[in-house]
Write an enzyme that holds these catalytic residues in place. Structure first.
Site, short mmCIF file in Angstrom:
data_model
loop_
_atom_site.label_atom_id
_atom_site.label_comp_id
_atom_site.label_asym_id
_atom_site.label_seq_id
_atom_site.Cartn_x
_atom_site.Cartn_y
_atom_site.Cartn_z
N THR A 322 0.93 -1.22 0.01
CA THR A 322 -0.07 -0.21 -0.03
C THR A 322 0.79 1.31 0.10
O THR A 322 0.59 2.20 -0.88
CB THR A 322 -0.88 0.05 1.20
N TRP A 325 2.74 1.54 -3.13
CA TRP A 325 1.95 1.89 -4.51
C TRP A 325 1.86 3.27 -4.54
O TRP A 325 1.82 4.04 -5.80
CB TRP A 325 0.57 1.34 -4.35
N HIS A 326 1.88 3.86 -3.59
CA HIS A 326 1.93 5.40 -3.75
C HIS A 326 2.92 6.27 -4.14
O HIS A 326 2.76 7.61 -4.75
CB HIS A 326 1.53 6.08 -2.16
N GLY A 327 4.17 5.63 -4.05
CA GLY A 327 5.19 6.42 -4.94
C GLY A 327 6.42 5.53 -4.56
O GLY A 327 6.70 4.90 -3.65
N PHE A 476 0.46 9.46 -8.26
CA PHE A 476 0.90 7.84 -7.86
C PHE A 476 0.61 7.02 -9.04
O PHE A 476 0.04 7.26 -9.91
CB PHE A 476 -0.11 7.81 -6.88
#
Lengths: 476, 690
Positions: A322, A325-327, A476
C-alpha cells in the site's frame, strides 16, 4: 486533462454528453465512450496511450485464454503472464529509477538512473486489468468476449487516471447493458459539482497554507527548515492540513468520477466514507481510499500462500505494498508500514479489548496517528522527513508556537474550520433528517439545487482566477 | 399492529415467523436458511410470494464497521471458502459447499444513497419501513444439526442490532405463545434456489451451479427487477405522487445545470477571447495554439490549449478579482499582518514575447543628445519587462503585507544566510587582492524594506539585516564598506521604499548614493531643482502586488518619483560580453505599472556606460549590481566621469579584465541583502573567474 479544468468542464464534457445521449444504440454509445476516453487520455499522454491499449489487448487475450482452458494449466499461465505484464509495466515505469538509485547507493555503483515520466494513471489501470484477469481465473466474472467493451472498461475516462480502482466485477453487467434515468443524471451532476467544489474551493486553497508552513518537494521544503518561521505547533497544523488537503482533493476526484460514471449508467463503489470519524486505524482504512484497500485485501491478503501465518506476514506485505504503491520513495514505504504496525497492534489487542477503551481516547489516538502519518506522507526526502519527525516532538529546539504560526492560522481560520467540519459526516446527517419529513424534504431538495448552482459558479470563478493545480493523485 | 404487540409479549422478543410454515422444512437438507422479518409493520397489501428463500441481515451500523471476517462469522461463511463481494454497496456472499451454492445479499445499516432516495418519501408514511427499523432474523441450524431439530421447536433468534454480538444469539423456544404474524416483507435480493437434485449428482451439479452463478450476466439484472417490484408494488399508490415529486427535482436539476453548462460552453466558444497584454501580471494572454503533429506529441498543444482556455476567459480581470475577494474571506489578520505564501510563478510563460508591450521610442525630452533612433528602438525592443525571475526575488519565505488602508505595505521576508555573507566578503576580498591598491573597491549591501518596516512583534520572524551587514563588513579586508543601512535608517519616515514593489524608491537610493559618495570622496550633487529634474509616475503597482494580488495594494498604489540629472551626459549600452555598443537613454519614461522601476536603464542585463560630458575628474566607476543598483546610477552621474554598470547575474566576460580594460578607478558592489546572503554570491565569484 484534469476534471478541474475549464476545458474539461465546459468543452469536453458537454460534447461527450451530447454525443452520448443523441445516440441510442448501446454499441455506438460504447464507441462514443471509447473515443472520448482515448481522447481524454491522449490529451495528457499522447504517446503512452499506446501502452494503455497494449495493456488492454494483453488482458483481453488472457481473459479469453482463461475462459477456453478453464481449470487447465494454460489458464494459470495466462494469469501469471498477466501479472508479469502488468506489474512489469508498472515496475518499469514507476519503480525502476528508485531501485537503481538504491542499488547505486548500497553498492556504490553508478548505473544510469532511468528518468521516465510515469504515464498518468498507470497505477490505476494496471490494477484494474489485474483484477479482471484474476477474477476471470477465479470464476468471479464472465470473460468479456468483446474487445471493445473490454477496452471501454479499461479506458473509461471517469475512473481512468486517478481511480477509484473500479473492478471489472463491479460494472460487469453495466458494461454489457446499462441505462440512465433522469435521476441518475441529476445525481451525477450533483456529485460532480460536489467533487469539483471539494477540490477547487477547499483543497486548492489549503495547499498554499501547507506551502508556507513546509514548502514543497521542489524547493526542498525550505520553510520546514526555516528557523524563523517553523515551530512545533506548525508541524502538527501542517500535517493536519496535509491530511485535509489529500482528503478533499482525492475524495473530490472520486466524487467526480462516481458522478460521471453514474451519468453513463455505471455504479462505481464509494471510495471514501468520512475517514476522519474512525475509531480505530483499521476502520480508517476501511473508510479511506476504499478501492485500494479492498484490492489489496482481496488479491493479496487472502491468497492462502502464507498458510496459517498469513495474518501476520501478509498483513505487513499488504501495508508495504500500500505504501509503495503511492510512490517510489522510502517515505511512502515507511508510511505504509507505519499503518501496518498500528493495525497489527489493534489486531493483537482484539476487538473486544478495543471496545472497552473509552471513546475519546480512541478518537485522540486515531487522530494523532493519522495526522502524524500524513506528515510522513508529505516529506519525500529523507532529510526533511527526519527533521519533521524530530521537530514534531520538539527535539530540535523549536518553539512550541510562534507568531508566524498564529498569523497563518488566523489568516485561514474559517477555511480550516469549514474543512474540518465538512470532513465529518454533517451533510449526510442533515440530508437524512430533512428527507424524513415531507416539508423539510422539499426545502432540502430546493436548496440542493441552489447549492449546486452556487458551487458550480464559485468553483468556475476560482478556476479562472487561480493557477490550476492538477489532482494530487495524478502523481501516484 | 396486533401482531406486533403480541409478539412483543413473548419474552420480550418481537418476532417471528411461524416455524411450522417455514419452508425450510421442505427444502433440501443441505440448505442453510436465514430469514429476516421486518417488524413494526402491519401487513402489506399483498404478500410477496417468493419461490426462493432470501437471506438478509440488516443490522444497524455502517458498512465499514464490518470486516469480511465479521461478516463471515455472522453468516458462518468462510471468507476463504466462499467469498464476499461488495456490490452496489451491498455485501454479497457466495458460498459453495458440497451440494449447493448460495448467494446471499446482506444489507447492512445505513442505506445507500440510491436506496435512500427511493425510500426518502416513504418515511412519513406509517405503512412503509424506514431504515431505522429493527430487524430480526431467524436461523435454522445447518445441516449437521438438522436431525436434532424438531420441527415444533425451532430456535428463534433475536438479532441484537450489534454485529459484535452476532455470536450471542438469544434463543427462545416457545412456539405455543406465538401468534401468526403478518406475512413478511422481504427486503432484499433474489436468492438462488438450491438445486433439488444436488444429492444425485454432486460433481456435475457443482459445475453447473458454478457457471450459473458466476457466469450468468442475467442474474443480477433479474434480481434488480425483482427487487424493484417487491418494493414498489405494495405502495404503488403512494409512490406515484412521491416519485414524481422527486423526479421533478431531478428534472429541474438536470435541465438547470444542463442549460447553464451548455450556455457557458457556448459563451467560451463564441465570445471574443481576451488577448494582448495583461497589465496586472505583466505578460501576454496565452495565445491559441496551432495544431500540428509534433506539438500534439510533445504535449505542448494540449498544455497550451488547457491554458488558453482558462487564461483568456472573457472578463478575466473581473473573475480574478471575484476569486481574490472570495479568498480574502478565509480568515483575518490578527495584527494587520498577512503572510502570503511563496507563489510559484512559471517563468517560462511570463517570459513569452510580449511584443505588443514593447515600449515605444522614448521622447527625447532629456537633454542627452541622442542621434539615431535605430539604436534606440533596437535596445528598446529587446527590453522585455516581466516579473523578476525567481532568482531575483527570493520568494521562499513569502511576502508579508502589513498595515491597513493607505499605509499598506508589502515586503519580502528576508531569510538571511550568515555563511553566504562570509563567502560574499571573501569573494570581494579576492577582487581587491587581484586589482591591487590603485583601484578602490567598495561594498554596499542595500537593505530591503523589511529591515525597517517589520512590526515589532514580527521582528524575530525575519532575519536581522543589521547583523548580517555587520557580519559582512567585519570580514572585508581592503574593501571599503558603505553603510547604507544606517544612512537609510535616519530617513525611515520618508518615502524611501515602495510599498508594492520589492525595490527601493529613488529617494532611498539617493541617501545610499550620498553615503557612497562620502566614502569614495567624490563630489555629490545634492537633491534640488538646480541639479535634478523631478518626475513623477502615479499608479505604480509593483512586483509584490504582482505576486500576492492583494486588493489593498491595488487600491493604494505607489507613486514613483525619480530625478533626472540636468547635466550633460550620454548613455551607451553593450551586450553582456561588452560588444555591440548602442547609444540610448538612461531613463525609460514609458516604463509603467509593474515595471515602473525599470525606468532606470531599461533592463538589468546589458552593460551600460554613462559618460558625463561636463565632469572631468577622470574617475571611472564600475558598478556590479543587482536591480537595486540601477536606482543609484542617476545620482552618481555627476560624481564620476565614466560609469560602467554591470549586472552580476548577466556578465559574460572576465570581470578583472573588464575593469582593467575600462581603466576603472573605483569598483562598487551594490547588491540587495537577498543577493549578498544567498546563492547569488556565486555569480560574483564566477565573473572573476570567467
Amino acid at each position: 486533462m484534469v476534471f478541474s479544468d475549464l476545458y474539461f468542464l465546459y468543452f469536453f464534457l458537454p460534447l461527450c454528453l451530447c454525443l452520448y445521449f443523441i445516440t441510442k444504440k448501446p454499441a455506438i454509445r460504447n464507441l462514443v465512450l471509447i473515443a472520448f476516453s482515448l481522447y481524454f487520455y491522449s490529451w495528457g499522454e499522447p504517446i503512452w496511450v499506446v501502452l494503455l491499449i497494449i495493456s488492454s489487448v494483453i488482458d483481453y487475450i488472457n481473459g479469453l485464454v482463461i475462459d477456453k482452458f478453464r481449470g487447465k494449466p494454460q489458464a494459470k499461465v495466462a494469469v501469471i503472464w498477466s501479472l508479469i505484464a502488468n506489474l512489469g509495466i508498472l515496475f518499469f515505469f514507476k519503480y525502476s529509477g528508485f531501485f537503481i538509485e538504491n542499488i547505486n547507493n548500497i553498492f556504490s555503483l553508478s548505473l544510469d538512473v532511468p528518468k521516465f515520466n510515469i504515464p498518468i494513471g498507470i497505477s490505476f489501470y494496471t490494477f484494474q486489468t489485474i483484477s479482471y484477469t484474476i477474477d476471470c481465473y477465479w470464476g468471479k466474472v464472465k470473460t468479456q468476449k468483446n474487445f471493445f467493451r473490454f477496452l471501454m472498461y479499461v479506458s473509461l475516462f471517469p475512473q481512468l487516471v486517478a481511480g477509484p480502482i473500479v473492478r471489472y466485477q463491479t460494472i460487469a453487467e453495466e458494461i454489457d447493458n446499462r441505462s440512465t434515468s433522469i435521476e441518475d443524471i441529476s445525481y451525477g451532476f450533483s456529485r460532480i459539482i460536489t467533487g469539483l467544489a471539494k477540490k477547487v474551493v477547499i483543497a486548492d486553497n489549503i495547499s498554499p497554507i501547507i506551502l508556507s508552513l513546509f514548502g514543497d518537494k521542489k524547493d526542498g521544503y525550505v520553510n520546514l527548515f526555516s528557523e524563523n518561521t517553523a515551530c512545533v505547533g506548525g508541524m502538527w497544523l501542517g500535517a493536519m492540513l496535509v491530511g485535509l488537503e489529500y482528503y478533499f482533493d482525492f475524495s473530490g476526484y472520486s466524487d467526480m468520477a462516481i458522478g460521471l460514471g453514474r451519468i453513463f449508467g455505471f455504479h462505481f463503489n464509494e471510495n471514501f466514507n468520512y475517514p476522519f470519524v474512525c475509531k480505530t486505524i483499521q476502520e480508517f482504512w476501511q473508510r479511506w481510499h476504499i478501492s485500494l484497500g479492498e484490492f489489496f485485501r482481496d488479491y493479496l491478503l487472502y491468497i492462502p500462500i502464507f498458510g496459517k501465518r498469513r495474518k501476520y506476514f501478509s498483513l505487513f506485505l499488504v501495508w508495504f505494498c500500500t505504501g509503495f504503491w503511492h510512490g517510489a520513495s522510502w517515505n511512502f514505504i515507511i508510511w505504509g508500514l507505519y499503518y501496518g504496525i498500528f493495525i497489527f497492534i489493534e489486531q493483537l489487542l482484539g476487538k473486544k479489548k478495543l471496545k472497552k477503551v473509552p471513546q475519546f481516547i480512541l478518537q485522540i489516538y486515531t487522530k494523532f496517528v493519522i495526522i502524524f502519518g500524513f506528515g510522513i506522507f508529505y516529506f519525500e526526502n529523507s532529510k526533511a522527513l527526519g527533521y519533521f519527525i524530530k521537530s514534531a516532538f520538539g527535539t530540535t529546539g523549536l518553539k512550541l508556537l510562534n507568531i508566524s504560526l498564529k498569523n497563518i492560522f488566523f489568516n485561514n481560520i474559517w477555511l480550516i474550520l469549514v474543512a474540518l467540519l465538512l470532513s465529518l459526516p454533517i451533510i449526510p446527517t442533515i440530508r437524512k433528517t430533512m428527507l424524513s419529513r415531507k416539508d423539510t424534504a422539499f426545502v432540502y431538495r430546493t436548496s440542493a439545487i441552489v447549492c449546486n448552482f452556487a458551487l458550480l459558479i464559485l468553483s468556475s470563478v476560482l478556476l479562472i482566477a487561480k493557477e490550476n493545480h492538477p489532482f494530487l493523485y495524478y502523481n501516484f | 399492529m396486533n401482531n406486533k404487540q403480541k409478539s412483543m409479549e413473548v419474552k420480550g422478543f418481537r418476532v417471528i415467523d411461524d416455524p411450522r410454515k417455514s419452508k425450510s422444512k421442505n427444502n433440501s437438507k443441505s440448505l442453510e436458511v436465514t430469514k429476516i422479518r421486518v417488524l413494526k409493520e402491519p401487513a402489506p397489501q399483498e404478500p410477496t410470494p417468493k419461490p426462493e428463500l432470501p437471506k438478509i441481515v440488516r443490522p444497524k451500523g455502517t458498512w465499514d464497521d464490518i470486516t469480511p471476517e465479521d461478516m463471515a462469522d455472522a453468516l458462518m461463511v468462510d471468507a476463504l471458502g466462499g467469498s464476499m463481494i461488495k456490490k452496489h454497496g451491498k455485501w454479497v456472499s457466495y458460498e459453495k459447499n458440497q451440494s449447493n451454492i448460495r448467494e446471499t445479499t446482506i444489507i447492512i445499516g445505513n442505506p445507500t444513497q440510491q436506496e435512500m432516495q427511493e425510500q426518502a418519501f416513504d418515511g412519513d408514511t406509517e405503512q412503509t419501513p424506514t431504515f431505522e427499523e429493527e430487524y430480526i432474523f431467524e436461523r435454522l441450524n445447518p445441516i449437521e444439526n438438522a436431525e436434532n431439530i424438531k420441527p415444533e421447536t425451532p430456535e428463534y433468534v433475536q438479532y441484537n442490532n450489534n454485529l459484535n454480538n452476532l455470536n450471542n444469539f438469544e434463543i427462545s423456544q416457545n412456539p405455543q405463545e406465538y401468534q401468526e404474524p403478518s406475512p413478511p416483507i422481504y427486503i432484499g435480493k433474489h436468492v438462488r434456489k438450491p438445486n433439488e437434485q444436488s444429492d444425485n449428482d454432486n460433481t456435475k451439479e457443482n459445475e453447473d451451479n458454478f457457471d450459473d452463478i458466476w457466469g450468468s450476466s442475467e442474474l443480477p439484472k433479474k434480481s434488480k427487477q425483482s427487487d424493484q417490484t417487491e418494493k414498489s408494488k405494495p405502495k404503488e399508490k403512494i409512490k406515484k405522487s412521491r416519485l414524481s415529486a422527486e423526479k421533478k427535482f431531478a428534472i429541474a436539476n438536470v435541465i438547470g445545470l444542463g442549460i447553464f453548462g451548455f450556455a457557458v460552453c457556448l459563451c467560451l466558444l463564441v465570445l471574443p477571447r481576451e488577448q494582448g497584454f495583461i497589465k496586472t501580471e505583466n505578460r501576454n494572454y496565452t495565445e491559441k495554439p496551432t495544431f500540428s503533429i509534433s506539438s500534439w506529441f510533445d504535449k505542448s498543444y494540449s498544455a497550451q490549449m488547457d491554458k488558453y482556455y482558462t487564461d483568456t476567459v472573457p472578463h478575466k480581470e473581473f473573475f480574478k478579482q471575484a476569486g481574490n475577494k472570495f479568498c480574502s474571506l478565509f480568515g483575518f489578520s490578527p495584527d494587520k499582518v498577512e503572510i502570503v505564501a511563496p507563489i510559484k510563478q512559471e517563468t517560462s510563460s511570463l517570459k513569452q514575447d510580449n511584443s505588443s508591450q514593447i515600449i515605444s521610442q522614448p521622447e527625447n525630452s532629456s537633454e542627452s543628445s541622442i542621434e539615431s533612433s535605430n539604436t534606440e528602438s533596437n535596445i528598446e525592443s529587446s527590453s522585455e519587462f516581466s516579473l523578476p525571475d525567481p532568482a531575483e526575488v527570493t520568494m521562499n519565505s513569502g511576502i508579508m503585507v502589513v498595515g491597513d488602508d493607505e499605509n499598506v505595505r508589502a515586503m519580502e521576508i528576508y531569510g538571511g544566510g550568515m555563511e553566504y555573507g562570509l563567502k560574499y566578503a571573501e569573494y570581494l576580498n579576492k577582487y581587491k587582492e587581484q586589482l591591487g591598491a590603485n583601484i578602490n573597491v567598495y561594498n554596499m549591501c542595500c537593505p530591503t524594506a523589511c529591515a525597517y518596516y517589520t512590526p515589532q512583534n514580527y521582528k524575530d520572524q525575519i532575519a536581522d539585516t543589521k547583523s548580517h551587514i555587520d557580519n559582512i563588513s567585519k570580514n572585508l579586508s581592503g574593501v571599503l564598506n558603505v553603510d547604507a543601512y544606517s544612512a537609510l535608517a535616519q530617513h525611515t519616515d520618508e518615502y524611501i521604499y515602495s510599498r508594492t514593489d520589492h525595490h527601493w524608491q529613488p529617494l532611498g537610493a539617493y541617501y545610499a548614493a550620498q553615503e557612497f559618495a562620502k566614502v569614495a570622496g567624490v563630489d555629490f550633487s545634492e537633491l534640488n531643482n538646480k541639479n535634478y529634474e523631478t518626475k513623477v509616475k502615479e499608479g505604480f503597482t509593483g512586483t509584490l502586488y504582482g505576486f500576492c494580488q492583494n486588493e489593498l495594494l491595488k487600491k493604494y498604489p505607489d507613486t514613483f518619483t525619480y530625478y533626472e540629472p540636468k547635466s550633460e551626459y550620454q548613455t551607451t549600452y553593450y551586450s553582456t560580453s561588452f560588444t555591440n555598443p548602442q547609444k540610448s537613454v538612461l531613463f525609460f519614461e514609458n516604463a509603467q505599472s509593474i515595471n515602473t522601476y525599470s525606468t532606470f536603464l531599461g533592463k538589468d542585463e546589458e552593460i551600460a556606460q554613462i559618460d558625463n560630458l561636463e565632469n572631468k575628474n577622470s574617475r571611472t566607476l564600475v558598478i556590479f549590481k543587482d536591480s537595486f543598483g540601477n536606482a543609484l546610477v542617476p545620482f552618481l552621474v555627476n560624481s564620476f566621469e565614466h560609469i560602467y554598470v554591470c549586472d552580476i547575474r548577466y556578465f559574460n566576460i572576465n570581470a578583472i579584465d573588464f575593469i582593467n580594460e575600462v581603466k576603472a578607478t573605483d569598483l562598487l558592489f551594490a547588491v540587495s541583502m537577498f543577493s549578498c546572503s544567498g546563492e547569488k554570491i556565486n555569480y560574483i565569484e564566477n565573473n572573476r573567474l570567467h
